[in-house]
Design an enzyme around this catalytic site. Structure first.
Site, PDB file in Angstrom:
ATOM      1  N   ASP A 187      -4.540  -2.448  -4.279  1.00 22.47           N
ATOM      2  CA  ASP A 187      -4.131  -3.544  -3.396  1.00 22.47           C
ATOM      3  C   ASP A 187      -5.204  -4.620  -3.303  1.00 22.47           C
ATOM      4  OD1 ASP A 187      -1.933  -2.388  -0.729  1.00 22.47           O
ATOM      5  OD2 ASP A 187      -1.695  -2.422  -2.895  1.00 22.47           O
TER       6      ASP A 187
ATOM      7  N   TYR B  88      -5.100  -6.678  -6.410  1.00 17.38           N
ATOM      8  CA  TYR B  88      -3.883  -7.502  -6.394  1.00 17.38           C
ATOM      9  C   TYR B  88      -4.064  -8.686  -5.448  1.00 17.38           C
ATOM     10  CZ  TYR B  88       1.031  -8.782  -5.879  1.00 17.38           C
ATOM     11  OH  TYR B  88       2.220  -9.473  -5.850  1.00 17.38           O
TER      12      TYR B  88
ATOM     13  N   LYS C  12       2.428  -0.779  10.292  1.00 14.90           N
ATOM     14  CA  LYS C  12       3.010  -1.184   9.010  1.00 14.90           C
ATOM     15  C   LYS C  12       3.383   0.076   8.231  1.00 14.90           C
ATOM     16  CE  LYS C  12       1.973  -4.021   4.936  1.00 14.90           C
ATOM     17  NZ  LYS C  12       2.021  -2.942   3.923  1.00 14.90           N
TER      18      LYS C  12
END
Length: 687
Positions: free
Chosen positions: A34, A37, A119
């Site tokens: 992540d 990214y 989340k």
């Protein structure tokens, strides 16, 4: 940065991000951490902010990631399912709050009401209810189009998880309501399912997100029914306007209708309460019954939300705050080199198992020798490791203060650890390669590439089966796949492997073998572009394969094309042309192609309908399209005999102007070129 350099870098970033999106959302196999990214995305956003003229409608910064799979029917969302922008610092949260207040024109000192929630790390879906009855459901897909997984959603929660998809709503819901939420596996259910897999001698799933996504996207709903998926609702939409004043009232309505909502949801008055909630949840995150990597912050007042609206990709009234990854110290047991389909040797680190984000981790990969040297990682080192993005194991850094003097640097082998061939690192390259043309590890990788969904789509043929075929000496090249005896497939399927269903009886080897033979038979009928991509020609990805197929229209012409002819193909440069020519002139490669054709593989060019309003016309696409991606629109025009150009000139016949069309639209008008909107474009496609 000069404009030319910025344009080149932006193109490279878009390609890398799109490839990562495809791996994460479509294949459910993340290839980028992540943090990496996000770094690429932030770099692309910075370039586009500095050079607005470089922004393209199909840029990852302008669209939601995750194209729908070709295996499911496509569903168009009535309202786009936008993803959330993410932040990772207090400063960025303060910027979000300040932006909301500025856009709403709030006076100094007036606090914004927010709803905050953990989340969830699962698969976002939309459920449609009419008169209280569940009538259909889909995945988020690319935000505009999703996948129809109604049959699978009907059985979510069927094992008594008490967090399922209601078939009928309680109370008095509106005549039509769209409910959005997350399909996920709670930790206890994920661990129980993995224990079943291990007891059966099979490979466990890597993490709950992959297991949930893979389970929901099964073609057989009975597989989904036997796995303990859950659904947690967080949004409701009513055509014609919501009957609620606040998001909190929505959540209360969802609970009253029988949905599971997150008990950790809270209302906050002002950013100070949001930050306090964030800190409390960060301390408790690993105690929660599900995986979470952050919190979501949403403006509570629905009228304010409507005023704030959305950008092309993110709503302006919500943001996700992501926690830094959990890190643990462990000791490296060994470093070794794995061999991929192109012969590249990748350093792999085995370390003492540690629990990270709810999963036991014992292995990570390093990209190449340069990364290993840059991080100063030695065999025997104590290191910090993490699951970047809660998914991909990563070695963060060594702990030199714990060195004893017995640690040693890893040296790449001079010979391939699989086939014994010479290993080289060419000048200017970052990687070592095995030079063995018959290397079994490379062959396994090439078979997997050949069989993947975007190539010949041989369903069920993965790495384990490919390795079994190579071990038995059954396959020396792709063509041998079509000559594997039925009995060999039966033997391979008799060995322990990950089952389609952890809780059901193992599928009989004979049935699995029959399915494999049927998949091979289906793969014989394919398109030229898929066939070219499947061959694994250096520098020929999906886009180049499609371009070659359209340009030449025939396999024989491609095989016989010289470098000059190849350089005449749009988007094929000198280096790519040289690589293609070298591959096609290698006798062994030609023999493989001939044997594939002899085995009945028929790569047919896509039919071009040279009629209708696009036949022989030059078309320019500008702005964002909601009904389809830019690539899909381009393919539709070319399929009808048209040519898509990247610039407007007097030779342009038609400009299709989507949302936020820019300078191309202005130039078309100044030249008197015909301009149509998206609605008219779709109508023309149907003619």
């Amino acid at each position: 940065m000069k404009k030319a350099d910025a344009a080149a870098r932006a193109r490279d970033l878009r390609e890398r991000i799109r490839a990562a999106d495809h791996a994460y959302y479509v294949l459910d196999q993340p290839v980028l951490a992540d943090a990496e990214y996000d770094r690429l995305m932030h770099e692309l956003q910075a370039i586009e902010a500095e050079h607005p003229e470089l922004v393209t409608a199909d840029s990852p910064t302008q669209r939601v990631s995750g194209a729908p799979s070709e295996r499911f029917e496509r569903v168009v969302h009535r309202e786009p399912m936008l993803s959330l922008g993410n932040v990772q610092s207090d400063d960025e949260l303060h910027e979000f709050d300040a932006r909301v207040r500025r856009l709403l024109g709030l006076p100094e000192g007036e606090a914004v009401g927010y709803v905050v929630e953990p989340k969830l790390d699962g698969l976002a879906v939309e459920l449609v209810y009419r008169d209280g009855a569940f009538t259909g459901g889909s995945t988020r897909g690319d935000g505009v189009n999703g996948e129809d997984v109604t049959a699978n959603l009907r059985v979510v929660g069927g094992l008594g998880a008490n967090r399922g998809v209601p078939h009928a709503l309680e109370g008095t819901p509106p005549p039509r309501v769209e409910v959005r939420g997350e399909v996920l596996l709670f930790k206890e259910h994920f661990e129980a399912m993995n224990r079943q897999l291990v007891r059966a001698g099979d490979e466990p799933f890597a993490n709950p997100r992959n297991a949930a996504a893979g389970t929901l996207r099964q073609l057989d709903w009975r597989v989904t029914a036997r796995r303990p998926l859950s659904f947690v609702a967080y949004e409701a939409l009513v055509p014609g306007g919501d009957p609620w004043r606040t998001h909190w009232e929505k959540l209360e309505a969802l609970a009253a209708w029988g949905f599971e909502t997150n008990p950790e949801n809270r209302r906050c008055r002002g950013l100070g309460e949001v930050l306090a909630y964030r800190d409390r949840m960060a301390e408790r995150r690993f105690e929660l019954p599900y995986d979470t990597d952050g919190i979501v912050v949403k403006v509570d007042d629905l009228d304010w939300r409507r005023r704030l609206g959305a950008a092309s990709k993110f709503p302006r009234w919500a943001v996700a705050f992501k926690y830094p990854p959990q890190e643990e110290a462990t000791r490296i047991r060994r470093i070794w080199a794995s061999v991929g389909r192109t012969g590249v040797l990748t350093p792999v680190v085995d370390f003492d198992p540690v629990r990270l984000s709810g999963a036991m981790v014992a292995r990570a990969t390093l990209h190449n020798e340069d990364e290993m040297r840059r991080k100063d990682i030695l065999e025997g080192d104590w290191v910090l490791v993490r699951r970047a993005g809660e998914v991909i194991p990563e070695v963060v850094k060594p702990l030199p203060e714990r060195r004893t003097g017995e640690e040693r640097p890893f040296r790449f082998p001079a010979e391939c650890p699989v086939c014994g061939a010479r290993v080289v690192r060419e000048e200017g390259e970052k990687v070592y390669r095995c030079t063995g043309a018959a290397c079994p590890a490379q062959l396994v990788g090439r078979i997997c590439h050949f069989a993947q969904r975007r190539a010949l789509d041989i369903e069920g043929l993965g790495e384990k089966l490919a390795a079994g075929l190579v071990e038995r000496g059954q396959v020396k090249d792709f063509a041998d796949l079509y000559a594997v005896p039925f009995e060999v497939w039966q033997q391979l399927f008799s060995r322990p492997r990950k089952e389609q269903d952890a809780g059901a009886a193992r599928e009989l080897p004979e049935k699995s073998a029959q399915n494999m033979v049927a998949a091979l038979e289906r793969s014989r009928s394919t398109t030229l572009r898929r066939f070219l991509f499947a061959l694994g020609i250096p520098q020929v990805g999906e886009a180049t394969a499609a371009t070659l197929a359209r340009h030449f229209g025939d396999l024989a012409r491609i095989l016989d094309a010289d470098e000059e002819a190849l350089k005449g193909v749009r988007d094929v440069g000198p280096e790519t042309a040289s690589e293609i020519r070298a591959w096609t002139q290698e006798p062994q490669n030609r023999r493989v192609v001939e044997r594939l054709l002899a085995a009945g593989v028929r790569p047919e060019p896509e039919v071009v309908e040279a009629r209708g309003p696009f036949a022989g016309k030059t078309v320019v696409l500008t702005g964002g399209l909601s009904a389809m991606s830019r690539d899909d629109a381009k393919a539709e025009v070319e399929r009808r005999g048209g040519k898509v150009s990247g610039s407007v000139s007097r030779k342009t016949d038609l400009v299709v102007a989507g949302e936020e069309a820019g300078s191309k639209l202005e130039k078309a008008r100044s030249l008197g070129v015909r301009v149509v909107g998206e609605e008219e474009f779709v109508r023309l496609l149907k003619e």
